[in-house]
Design a protein around this motif. Structure first.
Motif, PDB file in Angstrom:
ATOM      1  N   ILE A 124       0.817  -1.202   0.000  1.00  0.00           N
ATOM      2  CA  ILE A 124       0.000   0.000   0.000  1.00  0.00           C
ATOM      3  C   ILE A 124       0.865   1.273   0.000  1.00  0.00           C
ATOM      4  CG2 ILE A 124      -0.278   0.128   2.521  1.00  0.00           C
ATOM      5  CD1 ILE A 124      -2.938   0.934  -0.186  1.00  0.00           C
ATOM      6  N   ASN A 125       2.130   1.153   0.394  1.00  0.00           N
ATOM      7  CA  ASN A 125       3.003   2.334   0.372  1.00  0.00           C
ATOM      8  C   ASN A 125       3.152   2.881  -1.049  1.00  0.00           C
ATOM      9  OD1 ASN A 125       3.665   2.184   3.205  1.00  0.00           O
ATOM     10  ND2 ASN A 125       4.853   0.365   2.675  1.00  0.00           N
ATOM     11  N   SER A 126       2.912   2.012  -2.036  1.00  0.00           N
ATOM     12  CA  SER A 126       3.053   2.433  -3.426  1.00  0.00           C
ATOM     13  C   SER A 126       1.986   3.439  -3.840  1.00  0.00           C
ATOM     14  CB  SER A 126       2.986   1.215  -4.350  1.00  0.00           C
ATOM     15  OG  SER A 126       1.703   0.639  -4.283  1.00  0.00           O
ATOM     16  N   LEU A 127       0.908   3.531  -3.051  1.00  0.00           N
ATOM     17  CA  LEU A 127      -0.161   4.473  -3.400  1.00  0.00           C
ATOM     18  C   LEU A 127       0.338   5.922  -3.317  1.00  0.00           C
ATOM     19  CD1 LEU A 127      -3.155   4.015  -4.263  1.00  0.00           C
ATOM     20  CD2 LEU A 127      -3.791   4.716  -1.966  1.00  0.00           C
ATOM     21  N   GLN A 128       1.480   6.114  -2.695  1.00  0.00           N
ATOM     22  CA  GLN A 128       2.060   7.461  -2.674  1.00  0.00           C
ATOM     23  C   GLN A 128       2.466   7.905  -4.079  1.00  0.00           C
ATOM     24  OE1 GLN A 128       4.543   8.065   1.230  1.00  0.00           O
ATOM     25  NE2 GLN A 128       4.748   5.930   0.615  1.00  0.00           N
ATOM     26  N   TYR A 129       2.667   6.939  -4.981  1.00  0.00           N
ATOM     27  CA  TYR A 129       2.996   7.254  -6.377  1.00  0.00           C
ATOM     28  C   TYR A 129       1.777   7.140  -7.279  1.00  0.00           C
ATOM     29  CZ  TYR A 129       8.079   7.632  -6.271  1.00  0.00           C
ATOM     30  OH  TYR A 129       9.365   8.058  -6.074  1.00  0.00           O
ATOM     31  N   GLU A 130       1.265   5.888  -7.354  1.00  0.00           N
ATOM     32  CA  GLU A 130       0.187   5.576  -8.293  1.00  0.00           C
ATOM     33  C   GLU A 130      -0.666   4.483  -7.670  1.00  0.00           C
ATOM     34  OE1 GLU A 130      -0.214   6.944 -11.250  1.00  0.00           O
ATOM     35  OE2 GLU A 130       1.737   7.858 -11.642  1.00  0.00           O
TER      36      GLU A 130
END
Lengths: 627, 344
Positions: A124-130
């Motif tokens: 879920i940390n990837s939601l900071q990008y896309e």
């Protein structure tokens, strides 16, 4: 023998741990106020070791990542924490480069270099990008001008698999700008002998798969006090033969080839106002793939598959970072992406040509409540067909002491179907829903004087509407949102570096991943997540004594099942060891000689079922660096 | 910290372990039949099961147990010729010859492209149809060698022999039946039928029956309702054709009973039709319910109908044993996608 080496090595490391330590440069300690939280920094020392190799080979040793490889020159895909290859995204200097046709990345077509840093935002940390990086997002980022050095490097590498690699790279700095050009060429046969146990009579067979790759990379960086401009360009071609499966070695003459060509470029402007940092990105990528499968009978070629695919991505994004106070910051990103995909089956005269536009708005607020506690709230809004989705995430980090921290991430992510999933004929399904994931994870981190870092990450994710291609009663495979699955487990990672004495330096990293899956595909209970081992351990160590370096790495997998619902089909556990010894001559102009022995214990293994991998082989290289 | 290192060390030892291969020789009785489990394309998970008719038990993976090797990628068909079992392995491009009484490997006939079905045509020759090759391979069943090819120009599938004529369906993206003259070893005629003829059989009145699946949505040669065609074997004239009502189901696996007067086929459910009927049956013979019926076979000696359920094509399938009158006698777990049967 390998038990003895393992034992000695671990005792050696253990003995060293009790000694005094020096600063560990390779572990990057997080800033007090970062652009993104919960970033995993890959190791720069290992990155240096993997220079000019494929990104897939490099990522394979990172925690939670399983590589599926067809061998040197072959296609590579990864799984992060048990997800599929399409659930992992690559952000190339700001440009999303996953194929719009199949949603995946071929990790053999991306190379590792010294001029960038590689980070992973898991889950879920990837939601900071896309959105869409359910497994995670791997980001390649340029080093700053200050970190780059004027240098020219030439490298020649030869593998006893009859593969060779050449590269030349130059970085040139003038005042406020730096230009890097890298040109590499590799070719070979990936030639090795193996015992073919898949067919009778069992006999030694030869793996031979010609490949050649040309890769050109250019980066141009410029900055003044308030402005930065960067331009990154990559052109590549790759031609490869795909050897037959071990189960198809007695077929009539087999010729399977894949040719990839591509171009990608991104232009980035950055301007710092008083309280606002403003970024504008313009990106474009184009790729073309030609795939053919022939057999010969009575000297006549029989075409079985003759297809090509081309696609392009246009990407425009605007980012603004605004600091309300010293403790509160806002980041806003708006982007538009156009995917165009075309697939043609020339033999059957079928195919499709589709364009898709995607808009997204990513808003995050980062609050440093005090020196111990910081949080980021993310709201990501995007469109899919006629629907608009809103995805939330919350990331919190609490420093119990300056050396011990606990982080927690929670949120909802979605991954949209690829163009193939929707439109491929036959089997594409235009009614597919996005895959939806509820994801949460914890991170316990301990670092001691920056020389020792230990990290434990339990994670859990529940994914609904997972897209599967399943066989249909009409004889072809079709895409459906059938799977509901829970993926859970943990990764443990220890990195340390010591100076045994002023001239001997030791670096080591060991990481372990425990991975499980549970769920169902309609009426059918998932027993195994195919190719994902329950236990995976990676180990790397480098000892440097003056100008001599010794590097050793090992990777071990427990049983990998190849079928989802059945226990009967699996690949046996294996552990492989590779080692390198290298020596550097010269001071300003250096000559770096490396001798490597790969798969030391000549383990017979397969990364993908019925695709043999090479046994013990040699790898030698010479690298010349001019200031 | 000490503990962590010991855990890691023991972990490394654990990874070094290999599983013991626990396989026993299979029990193959003289009274039984083989079940060929197709498996998944490129996954190499085909297998061979054996059904003991006396004990009414099934033993799976008999080829692996007998030979300590997998059977290959997409096993399709098996015939016993001169007391040797010939198994076509489609995506491995070969035929394995096995000893039927033990399932032990005897020989390999290689260098094929995509072999599908095998049909013995005389004492020493058999034809092998091929999905991708425009040729039928001719093999010598004593020497285990390919000795020639017959050009058809298109893909070939199931075959049946009547006198000196071999009727061959051309299933993949085609709508033809090719007729090969055994003596001339060449195609002498063709018949146009419905789209994608997948199975063929011969009745007691010397008529050929062909089942066409009709293709699928997006098929480059089109999509139509499944159909059954009745053809005079002597004149090659179409006598009658029957179209199924629903385009969303593909009909498959047309077989004839041992007295050659009744047809059985799968059209989601199993249907039974007399060769003298002039319309398709409205009532199903065996209802599928949740099953995904894949193939049907009539035992040549006993009043048995065998039916396979391929489930979701990636789980182990099921074989149902029915009395020829339709009552269920037994249910057995087989391998992945049980496809074909071969009487010992």
């Amino acid at each position: 023998m390998k038990y003895i080496i393992t034992f000695i090595l671990l005792l050696f490391i253990y003995a060293l741990y009790s000694q005094d330590t020096i600063r560990l440069k390779e572990v990057v300690v997080e800033d007090k106020f970062e652009h993104h939280l919960q970033i995993y920094y890959t190791d720069t020392l290992r990155q240096h070791y993997y220079q000019n190799q494929t990104l897939g080979n490099f990522m394979a040793y990172e925690p939670g990542i399983t590589l599926k490889s067809e061998g040197s020159g072959g296609i590579q895909g990864i799984s992060i924490r048990g997800t599929q290859n399409s659930h992992s995204q690559i952000n190339w200097y700001g440009l999303p480069v996953n194929s719009s046709l199949n949603g995946q990345t071929d990790y053999s077509l991306l190379t590792v270099n010294d001029n960038s840093s590689i980070h992973i935002l898991y889950g879920i940390n990837s939601l900071q990008y896309e959105n869409g990086g359910i497994g995670g997002i791997i980001t390649l980022q340029s080093l700053s001008i200050d970190e780059l050095e004027n240098k020219t490097t030439a490298m020649v590498n030869y593998q006893s698999l009859k593969n060779q690699f050449y590269s030349i790279s130059n970085t040139f700095k003038i005042k406020n700008s730096a230009i890097t050009n890298t040109l590499s060429y590799s070719s070979g046969k990936n030639y090795f002998r193996f015992m073919n146990e898949a067919l009778l009579p069992q006999k030694r067979s030869t793996n031979e798969a010609l490949f050649s790759t040309i890769n050109y990379f250019n980066q141009w960086l410029w900055k003044n006090k308030k402005n930065k401009i960067s331009l990154f360009t990559n052109i590549f071609t790759n031609d490869r033969d795909i050897p037959p499966l071990m189960t198809s070695y007695y077929m009539s003459e087999h010729k399977e080839t894949q040719a990839d060509k591509g171009f990608r470029s991104i232009l980035l402007f950055q301007h710092d106002f008083k309280k606002i940092q403003f970024k504008q990105l313009y990106g474009f990528s184009f790729s073309y793939m030609d795939y053919q499968l022939y057999h010969s009978i009575q000297n006549t070629d029989v075409t079985i598959i003759n297809s090509n695919a081309n696609e392009h991505i246009v990407y425009i994004a605007t980012e603004a970072t605004y600091s309300f106070t010293n403790r509160l910051r806002s980041q806003t990103k708006i982007n538009w992406q156009q995917d165009l995909g075309q697939y043609q089956n020339l033999k059957e005269g079928t195919g499709f040509y589709k364009t898709r536009n995607q808009f997204s708005l990513n808003q995050s607020l980062i609050q440093n409540w005090n020196n111990q506690f910081k949080q980021s709230v993310i709201i990501h809004i995007y469109n899919y067909q006629k629907d608009i989705s809103c995805l939330p995430a919350l990331i919190s980090t609490y420093f119990i002491t300056p050396h011990i921290s606990i982080s927690h991430s929670i949120g909802i992510n979605q991954h949209i179907p690829s163009l193939n999933d929707m439109f491929f004929l036959p089997g594409g399904n235009a009614e597919l829903k996005p895959e939806q994931a509820f994801q949460t994870e914890l991170t316990f981190k301990f670092n001691k004087n920056e020389h020792f870092v230990a990290q434990l990450n339990p994670y859990y994710q529940q994914i609904k509407n997972w897209i599967m291609w399943t066989p249909s009663s009409f004889g072809y495979w079709q895409a459906t949102n059938i799977r509901e699955i829970q993926l859970y487990g943990y990764t443990a990672n220890i990195t340390f570096k010591f100076n045994i004495n002023p001239s001997i330096e030791l670096y080591s990293n060991i990481n372990y991943t425990y991975s499980k899956a549970k769920g169902n595909d309609g009426y059918y209970t998932i027993l195994h997540n195919p190719y994902i081992p329950t236990h995976q351990i990676n180990f790397t160590t480098q000892v440097q004594w003056k100008k001599l370096q010794w590097y050793i790495e090992s990777q071990g997998f427990s049983t990998r099942y190849t079928m989802t619902y059945i226990d009967d089909y699996y690949l046996l556990p294996y552990q492989i060891w590779n080692t390198d010894i290298s020596y550097t001559l010269g001071k300003k102009c250096t000559w770096h000689f490396t001798f490597g022995l790969k798969n030391i214990f000549n383990v017979s293994y397969q990364s993908i079922i019925w695709r043999p991998m090479p046994g013990r082989h040699i790898d030698v290289s010479i690298k010349i660096t001019l200031p | 910290m000490k503990k962590i290192f010991w855990i890691l060390f023991l972990g490394l030892l654990f990874f070094s372990c290999r599983k013991e291969d626990k396989t026993n020789l299979p029990t193959i009785s003289s009274d039984g039949f083989y079940i060929i489990n197709e498996g998944n394309y490129t996954w190499g998970n085909s297998s061979l099961s054996y059904f003991d008719e006396q004990k009414q038990t099934i033993e799976n993976d008999v080829f692996y147990k007998a030979n300590h090797a997998p059977i290959g990628d997409v096993a399709m068909d098996m015939k016993i010729i001169h007391n040797k079992g010939f198994i076509t392995i489609n995506n491995s491009g070969l035929i394995y010859v096995v000893e039927p009484s033990t399932a032990k490997y005897v020989a390999t006939i290689g260098s094929l492209i995509s072999p599908r079905y095998i049909l013995p045509v005389n004492d020493s020759l058999a034809y092998v149809s091929d999905l991708y090759s425009p040729y039928i391979s001719v093999i010598n069943t004593y020497r285990y060698q390919t000795i020639g090819h017959i050009f058809t120009g298109k893909s070939t599938e199931s075959m049946i022999k009547d006198e000196h004529q071999i009727f061959v369906t051309s299933w993949s993206f085609n709508n033809k039946i090719y007729i090969i003259d055994e003596l001339q070893q060449r195609v002498t005629d063709s018949i146009t039928v419905g789209l994608q003829p997948n199975s063929i059989t011969l009745d007691r009145e010397n008529n050929i029956w062909v089942l066409c699946d009709g293709g699928y949505s997006g098929n480059p040669v089109g999509h139509e309702k499944s159909s059954i065609w009745k053809i005079n074997a002597a004149t090659h004239q179409v006598i009658e054709s029957f179209y199924f009502p629903n385009i969303n189901y593909a009909a498959r696996s047309l077989v004839m009973n041992s007295s050659a007067d009744t047809l059985y086929y799968i059209y989601h459910d199993v249907y039974k039709m007399s060769i003298y009927d002039s319309i398709l049956p409205q009532q199903s013979f065996i209802e599928a319910h949740q099953s995904n019926f894949y193939s049907v076979w009539i035992h040549p000696l006993k009043p048995w109908l065998l039916l396979t359920d391929a489930k979701n094509y990636t789980s182990n399938g099921t074989v149902f044993l029915y009395h020829i009158h339709g009552n269920l006698l037994g249910k057995y777990d087989a391998g992945i996608i049980p496809r074909a049967f071969c009487k010992q």
